[in-house]
Motif scaffolding. Structure first.
Motif, PDB file in Angstrom:
ATOM      1  N   GLY A 147       0.830  -1.195   0.000  1.00 48.32           N
ATOM      2  CA  GLY A 147       0.000   0.000   0.000  1.00 48.32           C
ATOM      3  C   GLY A 147       0.865   1.244   0.000  1.00 48.32           C
ATOM      4  N   MET A 148       0.339   2.326  -0.557  1.00 48.53           N
ATOM      5  CA  MET A 148       1.077   3.586  -0.605  1.00 48.53           C
ATOM      6  C   MET A 148       0.184   4.745  -0.196  1.00 48.53           C
ATOM      7  SD  MET A 148       3.513   3.601  -3.982  1.00 48.53           S
ATOM      8  CE  MET A 148       4.503   4.928  -3.250  1.00 48.53           C
ATOM      9  N   SER A 149       0.818   5.807   0.254  1.00 44.60           N
ATOM     10  CA  SER A 149       0.155   7.096   0.418  1.00 44.60           C
ATOM     11  C   SER A 149       1.035   8.139  -0.234  1.00 44.60           C
ATOM     12  CB  SER A 149      -0.050   7.443   1.891  1.00 44.60           C
ATOM     13  OG  SER A 149      -0.565   8.759   2.017  1.00 44.60           O
ATOM     14  N   HIS A 150       0.452   8.925  -1.120  1.00 49.88           N
ATOM     15  CA  HIS A 150       1.197   9.998  -1.778  1.00 49.88           C
ATOM     16  C   HIS A 150       0.917  11.346  -1.118  1.00 49.88           C
ATOM     17  CE1 HIS A 150       3.236   8.103  -5.231  1.00 49.88           C
ATOM     18  NE2 HIS A 150       2.332   7.163  -5.032  1.00 49.88           N
ATOM     19  N   GLU A 151       0.507  11.299   0.135  1.00 51.59           N
ATOM     20  CA  GLU A 151       0.278  12.501   0.928  1.00 51.59           C
ATOM     21  C   GLU A 151       1.118  12.417   2.198  1.00 51.59           C
ATOM     22  OE1 GLU A 151      -4.461  13.149  -0.024  1.00 51.59           O
ATOM     23  OE2 GLU A 151      -3.866  11.953   1.714  1.00 51.59           O
ATOM     24  N   ALA A 177       5.140   5.110   3.126  1.00 49.93           N
ATOM     25  CA  ALA A 177       4.958   6.548   3.059  1.00 49.93           C
ATOM     26  C   ALA A 177       6.103   7.128   2.226  1.00 49.93           C
ATOM     27  CB  ALA A 177       4.950   7.142   4.464  1.00 49.93           C
ATOM     28  N   LEU A 178       6.047   8.421   1.975  1.00 49.03           N
ATOM     29  CA  LEU A 178       7.034   9.034   1.082  1.00 49.03           C
ATOM     30  C   LEU A 178       8.301   9.480   1.802  1.00 49.03           C
ATOM     31  CD1 LEU A 178       4.526  11.054  -1.076  1.00 49.03           C
ATOM     32  CD2 LEU A 178       5.969   9.198  -1.898  1.00 49.03           C
ATOM     33  N   THR A 179       8.244   9.618   3.117  1.00 49.91           N
ATOM     34  CA  THR A 179       9.427  10.007   3.894  1.00 49.91           C
ATOM     35  C   THR A 179       9.457   9.198   5.184  1.00 49.91           C
ATOM     36  OG1 THR A 179       8.365  11.743   5.220  1.00 49.91           O
ATOM     37  CG2 THR A 179       9.193  12.397   3.044  1.00 49.91           C
ATOM     38  N   GLY A 299       2.817  15.525  -0.895  1.00 44.93           N
ATOM     39  CA  GLY A 299       3.484  14.301  -0.495  1.00 44.93           C
ATOM     40  C   GLY A 299       4.976  14.447  -0.728  1.00 44.93           C
ATOM     41  N   PHE A 300       5.389  14.154  -1.959  1.00 43.09           N
ATOM     42  CA  PHE A 300       6.786  14.276  -2.361  1.00 43.09           C
ATOM     43  C   PHE A 300       6.742  14.852  -3.774  1.00 43.09           C
ATOM     44  CE2 PHE A 300      11.178  13.027  -3.031  1.00 43.09           C
ATOM     45  CZ  PHE A 300      11.714  12.923  -1.750  1.00 43.09           C
TER      46      PHE A 300
END
Length: 390
Positions: A147-151, A177-179, A299-300
């Motif tokens: 799973g991913m989140s771009h926020e 997550a992105l970071t 997000g990134f």
């Protein structure tokens, strides 16, 4: 190796599914999806991009991108409706709900059939939380789920997607997550299968911007999240002191008419140019000397990285860990507290008023952003795929 170099071959060829809300919506997540699809395909993987539906505001894609693309629905699927009171006796409402349920069943069955075609080691990367509603009903046997989140954590925490993450992502094999800062926040919130994965720099132009034009550039959807309303308020403070500079706004979206009216009320029509959608981001950046990002949440952001790769120094709201991980404040760009219009105006005045600062920060930005090269990020993904097989 630069961001545009050919990726190294995958350690093992896999079937990879990239699953998001849409296959073709104009926006950052879709751009990331197709960037990674191209990167994974070039590395030797068999890639299939899947969206819940086809979007009306489409991103231009090649006729043959080199990988499969499937939409589960031809348009946005109907939302569930709870039938209460007399509505439960309404035949038309009952038929609509029955059709919705049947459509969802068929969409999940299609997902199951696609997953069954995959070979050993297959991985599904769920780029947004909404598609989990269909994946939960599909047969995912033999497929690892990421799973991913771009926020950022904070942005998701403040909206309805937070409940979806808390409900669905504890059950995936890994979610990223992105970071690391965002990952730590999710871990503190009770999730223990979280890691971090930055976005990859899509392109490092051979020739960066010469920074000779008196142009400040913004690229993003004309929607609330991108904060263009706050950017116009910021520019109203900058423009009187920089009468020879122009603000170029690239993008389209639902708030366009309202934002143009706001621009007129602020008396900015002579210094603001609405450039619309662009498929030539590099050209837009090549004609700019400063990039500005006024988002309420991110997000990134890919646009921020692209500006830096073009040696265009950035002024941005510090609205997410991803922003301050990309921009090193005071070294290769300038950050302002999120929502502080006066502070963002100060950063723009400093950059537009000092050619030496622009040149120094621009060159540092181009060098520093290469730490997110495609080769490095691809290696991180390959390490994650291998970890999931242990």
């Amino acid at each position: 190796m630069t961001a545009t170099s050919a990726p190294t071959a995958a350690t093992r060829t896999r079937d990879l599914f990239l699953i998001g809300n849409t296959t073709d919506e104009l926006g950052g997540v879709t751009a990331w999806t197709h960037q990674m699809a191209r990167l994974f395909t070039a590395a030797g993987h068999r890639v299939h991009v899947i969206g819940v539906y086809e979007h009306e505001l489409k991103m231009p894609l090649p006729a043959d991108p080199g990988y499969r693309i499937t939409a589960l629905y031809p348009s946005h699927p109907p939302s569930p409706r709870t039938l209460r009171g007399t509505a439960r006796l309404n035949p038309a409402a009952r038929r609509r709900e029955a059709r919705r349920i049947d459509g969802r069943r068929q969409a999940s069955a299609l997902l199951s059939s696609l997953f069954r075609e995959a070979g050993p080691g297959a991985v599904a990367i769920v780029t947004q939380v909404w598609p989990m509603e269909w994946i939960r009903a599909a047969d995912t046997a033999g497929v690892r789920l990421i799973g991913m989140s771009h926020e950022s954590y904070a942005y998701t925490r403040a909206c309805h997607r937070y409940r979806s993450v808390k409900r669905d992502y504890p059950h995936v094999d890994r979610w990223v997550a992105l970071t690391q800062e965002d990952a730590d926040d999710w871990i503190a919130d009770g999730l223990n299968n979280v890691g971090a994965m930055p976005n990859a720099l899509a392109h490092l132009p051979a020739v960066p911007s010469p920074r000779t034009e008196n142009v400040v550039c913004s690229i993003g959807r004309l929607a609330d999240q991108k904060g263009v309303d706050m950017l116009l308020d910021t520019w109203a403070e900058v423009a009187p002191d920089r009468p020879d500079w122009r603000l170029h706004l690239y993008g389209a979206g639902p708030d366009e008419a309202e934002l143009k009216a706001r621009c007129a009320r602020l008396g900015l029509d002579r210094s603001v140019e609405w450039r619309g959608r662009t498929d030539d981001v590099q050209g837009a950046l090549a004609g700019s000397s400063v990039f500005v990002q006024s988002s309420r949440g991110e997000g990134f952001p890919l646009a921020l990285m692209e500006a830096m790769a073009n040696a265009v120094p950035c002024a941005a709201f510090d609205c997410a860990p991803g922003v301050r991980e990309i921009v090193r404040d005071g070294e290769d760009g300038l950050l302002a507290p999120v929502g502080d219009v006066d502070a963002l105006a100060d950063r723009l005045l400093r950059l537009t008023g000092n050619r030496r600062m622009r040149d120094t920060m621009g060159e540092r930005a181009r060098e520093n952003v290469q730490r997110f090269s495609q080769e490095k990020v691809l290696g991180m993904w390959e390490d994650l795929f291998a970890l999931l097989e242990r």
